[in-house]
Design a protein around this motif. Structure first.
Motif, PDB file in Angstrom:
ATOM      1  N   UNK A   1       0.799  -1.222   0.000  1.00 22.28           N
ATOM      2  CA  UNK A   1       0.000   0.000   0.000  1.00 22.28           C
ATOM      3  C   UNK A   1       0.832   1.272   0.000  1.00 22.28           C
ATOM      4  N   UNK A   2       2.148   1.159  -0.057  1.00 19.10           N
ATOM      5  CA  UNK A   2       2.972   2.334  -0.255  1.00 19.10           C
ATOM      6  C   UNK A   2       4.331   1.918  -0.816  1.00 19.10           C
ATOM      7  N   UNK A   3       5.126   2.928  -1.237  1.00 18.92           N
ATOM      8  CA  UNK A   3       6.485   2.697  -1.713  1.00 18.92           C
ATOM      9  C   UNK A   3       7.441   2.817  -0.535  1.00 18.92           C
ATOM     10  N   UNK A   4       8.356   1.854  -0.414  1.00 23.72           N
ATOM     11  CA  UNK A   4       9.309   1.888   0.682  1.00 23.72           C
ATOM     12  C   UNK A   4      10.614   1.251   0.215  1.00 23.72           C
ATOM     13  N   UNK A   5      11.702   1.940   0.397  1.00 27.84           N
ATOM     14  CA  UNK A   5      12.983   1.469  -0.101  1.00 27.84           C
ATOM     15  C   UNK A   5      14.104   2.042   0.754  1.00 27.84           C
TER      16      UNK A   5
ATOM     17  N   UNK B   1      16.853   3.625   5.329  1.00 22.94           N
ATOM     18  CA  UNK B   1      15.477   3.530   4.853  1.00 22.94           C
ATOM     19  C   UNK B   1      14.532   4.567   5.443  1.00 22.94           C
ATOM     20  N   UNK B   2      14.980   5.419   6.344  1.00 22.41           N
ATOM     21  CA  UNK B   2      14.076   6.427   6.882  1.00 22.41           C
ATOM     22  C   UNK B   2      13.130   5.886   7.928  1.00 22.41           C
TER      23      UNK B   2
ATOM     24  N   UNK C   1       8.779   5.265   5.473  1.00 25.75           N
ATOM     25  CA  UNK C   1       9.945   5.137   4.618  1.00 25.75           C
ATOM     26  C   UNK C   1      10.666   6.458   4.406  1.00 25.75           C
ATOM     27  N   UNK C   2      11.591   6.507   3.426  1.00 24.11           N
ATOM     28  CA  UNK C   2      12.344   7.735   3.171  1.00 24.11           C
ATOM     29  C   UNK C   2      11.538   8.716   2.333  1.00 24.11           C
ATOM     30  N   UNK C   3      11.916   9.972   2.424  1.00 21.46           N
ATOM     31  CA  UNK C   3      11.290  10.965   1.549  1.00 21.46           C
ATOM     32  C   UNK C   3      11.772  10.761   0.116  1.00 21.46           C
TER      33      UNK C   3
END
Length: 707
Positions: A102-106, A112-113, A118-120
């Motif tokens: 349901x979201x982008x995360x890397x 990784x924030x 996650x990170x901006x």
């Protein structure tokens, strides 16, 4: 087995919109001045010599920092419809927990924030994902840029590993229209429209639409989404442009936390098994983004740019998830059935984000020394309203991990662990000078000062926490141009990222601070058709939150982490018929200081030591048309599966196949095969109770037409 049924409603809407745009252009007999490729193209560049994420017109070969650009041609060749598919082709960028898709995360270079959001990352230079956002759709994306290493001197608060910028498609003054329809495995369908052209001599438009009805290899999991993205460019004068774009994205899908690693072992249950409750329905995410920019050239050497962005986000829905308290441990019934405990949650999140950017860029000389200066400021205000209610797991709400039975009586939502209103305010001023000291030497000096304020009201406890911080972040780099094709660079830079929450005394935490050193070599062929970068980096981060040993349940900013490694990126057109992209990363990322002894030396979550990918595409003429065939490999090494590094996700290698046939100038047929050998793998995890299985072999048939 792939089904070939088409759902007529999305396709009919696309066809109607597409033919309407085409008829309008023909009826008005437009005179066009620019050339643009609309829809899937062939033979376009893999290698890019410039990037907007660096906020500079300097060629990347002269910039003392590693930058990787994923152009539209790579996005088209791999058939990427989500952002995560594109960053698989950037060294050092690894997938993180995606919150059930349901979201982008890397992570970039291991960092990784925030563990939740996650990170901006940026959208056309503005922060594009504060709050909760649906996975980025690629229908209106022109390219993806990754600036490696700390970017705080340009963009403010960010992770020291780097920052990612998504550049959207822009209106063109030459009419072009494309319609694409796809049918794939697991009953998945997608249609897109890309239409651009002039509305008058000074006004051009672009319209990107996407409609998707997607099945899944996961039992009981389907998703729907639509994207509407109109944009306009108005030429106010020969030297002044006004750009506006709107993006509306709705995504609906169950919150699917994946599978569990029973007793820390992946492969314990089928990758298909859904551990939630179908009766919970979908989680709905609505995102709306407005961006308005004004660009003016005072002369060939001086130009200015100012912009406003306004974003809203809504996230709501019920979910049933494996309980974190189960720790991936099953209990066995008297009948011998393995049961995992679950809990039920309801989330209602709402966000508003408004930001401003203004900058001035110019070139001048002081004697024999040339300067390219950049000065500007940016400011934002962000509000996030979060409500989550929860029902804890009970024996009656468990589920058999091998033979799940759905339809249980929902748990009562009797606790409210999250009910907060958070407000953030930030302003930054930056100054940068790129100095040509001599014909072969380039010096970069940059400095930024940020002020940040955060106000969090907890309605459940009737408490309020405020914090104010300021940070000054420099960077300095030097490039030696050995010859017209080869350069060597070195860079030292800093970063910061505010910590949220408060300590035992209600005080604010000091921000995380990062320091990085980097050296590298860049190569660019004489004809600028291919090039690459080799980089060595060493990054340290301090003020990471860790447990307060003297006050249970509280934290202090005393932890530290480190990432060291090597990265190689290469891409370009090797011959008239062959283009290639390849990358490799060695990343040694771990916790170096923590009050929890078990975390000393632990690897950072989901970050492999070894990762890389390679892809090649061959194209040639065939009869009166054209064809292409390509293949790629992606390798991800063993990774830590949770923050304690107490279990691991196994390494994996997947293959893809891409083919197309173009019988005429305006018609194209494609077949893409992902995970060609049907490898079972696990893409990421949060802990043993939430592990994301990778996608099995999938086939996607496509038809693309231009008109």
């Amino acid at each position: 087995m792939m089904q070939t049924r088409f759902k007529p409603k999305p396709l009919a809407l696309m066809l109607l919109a597409g033919f309407h745009c085409s008829a309008w252009a023909q009826e008005n007999d437009l005179q066009l001045t620019e050339v643009n490729v609309v829809g899937r193209g062939e033979g376009q560049a893999y290698y890019q010599e410039e990037s907007s994420v660096a906020r500079s017109g300097t060629p990347l070969r002269e910039l003392p920092q590693s930058v990787r650009v994923i152009p539209r041609q790579i996005i088209d060749d791999i058939g990427a419809v989500r952002l995560e598919e594109a960053y698989d082709y950037v060294s050092g960028v690894t997938r993180q927990n995606s919150f059930g898709g349901l979201w982008d995360n890397f992570a970039i270079r291991g960092f990784a924030g925030h563990e939740n959001t996650g990170p901006s990352f940026l959208r056309n230079g503005f922060i594009g994902n504060r709050g909760f956002n649906a996975p980025r759709d690629m229908a209106n994306v022109e390219r993806v840029e990754v600036l490696k290493g700390p970017a705080a001197a340009l963009y403010g608060a960010s992770e020291p590993g780097g920052i990612l910028n998504v550049v959207t498609k822009k209106p063109q003054f030459k009419a072009g229209h494309s319609l694409e329809v796809y049918a794939g495995s697991y009953d998945s369908y997608r249609s897109t429209l890309d239409s651009t052209g002039p509305l008058s001599e000074r006004l051009a438009y672009r319209l990107n639409l996407a409609v998707e009805d997607k099945g899944s290899f996961r039992d009981q999991v389907e998703s729907e989404r639509y994207l509407v993205a109109p944009s306009f460019t108005w030429v106010l004068s020969p030297d002044t442009l006004l750009n506006y774009d709107l993006e509306i994205l709705r995504h609906k899908a169950p919150l699917d936390r994946g599978v569990v690693a029973v007793n820390g072992r992946t492969g314990s249950i089928s990758r298909k098994t859904f551990l939630g409750e179908p009766g919970d329905g979908d989680v709905t995410i609505d995102n709306k983004t407005h961006q308005l920019t004004l660009e003016h050239e005072f002369s060939s050497d001086w130009k200015a740019k100012a912009g406003l962005a306004y974003r809203t986000g809504e996230f709501s829905g019920y979910s049933t998830e494996a309980s974190p308290r189960s720790a991936g441990v099953v209990r066995w019934t008297t009948a011998g059935a393995p049961i995992i405990e679950r809990e039920r949650r309801y989330r209602d999140y709402d966000s508003h984000d408004i930001s401003f950017q203004g900058e001035l860029q110019g070139k001048f000389a002081t004697g024999t020394i040339r300067h390219e200066v950049l000065a500007g400021l940016d400011s934002y205000r962000f509000e996030l309203d979060q409500l989550m209610t929860r029902g804890r797991s009970t024996s009656a709400y468990g589920i058999n991990i091998h033979d799940p039975v759905y339809g249980q009586t929902p748990l009562a939502l009797n606790t409210t662990p999250v009910d907060t209103l958070e407000k953030q305010y930030g302003t930054g001023f930056f100054l940068q000078d790129q100095i040509a000291l001599a014909e072969s030497w380039r010096l970069l000096v940059g400095l930024r000062h940020d002020r940040f304020r955060q106000d969090i009201s907890n309605r459940s406890s009737d408490t309020r926490v405020q914090q104010d911080h300021q940070a000054t972040t420099p960077r300095i780099g030097l490039t030696w141009l050995l010859n017209p094709t080869l350069s060597v660079y070195t860079l030292a830079s800093e970063s910061f990222r505010p910590n949220t929450g408060s300590d035992v005394n209600g005080g604010a935490f000091a921000p995380e601070e990062g320091r990085a050193r980097e050296v590298g070599v860049k190569y660019e062929s004489a004809d600028k058709r291919y090039g690459g970068t080799l980089a060595l980096f060493d990054i340290d981060k301090k003020n990471v939150l860790t447990n307060d040993l003297n006050n249970s349940g509280f934290s202090i900013a005393a932890g530290e982490a480190r990432s060291r490694g090597l990265e190689v990126d290469f891409s370009g057109q090797l011959t008239d018929k062959i283009r290639v992209t390849a990358n490799y990363a060695y990343t040694d990322a771990k916790i170096t200081k923590d009050n929890n002894a078990a975390l000393q030396g632990a690897r950072l979550l989901n970050v492999p030591r070894h990762s890389g990918s390679v892809m090649a595409m061959y194209e040639d003429a065939f009869s009166a048309g054209r064809y292409g065939i390509g293949a790629g490999l992606t390798h991800v090494g063993e990774r830590s599966g949770n923050a304690l590094d107490s279990f691991s996700l196994p390494a994996y290698t997947t293959a893809r196949l891409m083919t197309y046939w173009k019988p005429s100038k305006n018609l194209r047929l494609s077949l893409d095969v992902e995970n060609l050998f049907d490898k079972t793998y696990y893409a990421s995890s949060y802990d043993v109770y939430w592990v994301t299985p990778g996608t099995p072999r999938t086939l996607t048939l496509g038809l693309q037409t231009r008109f």
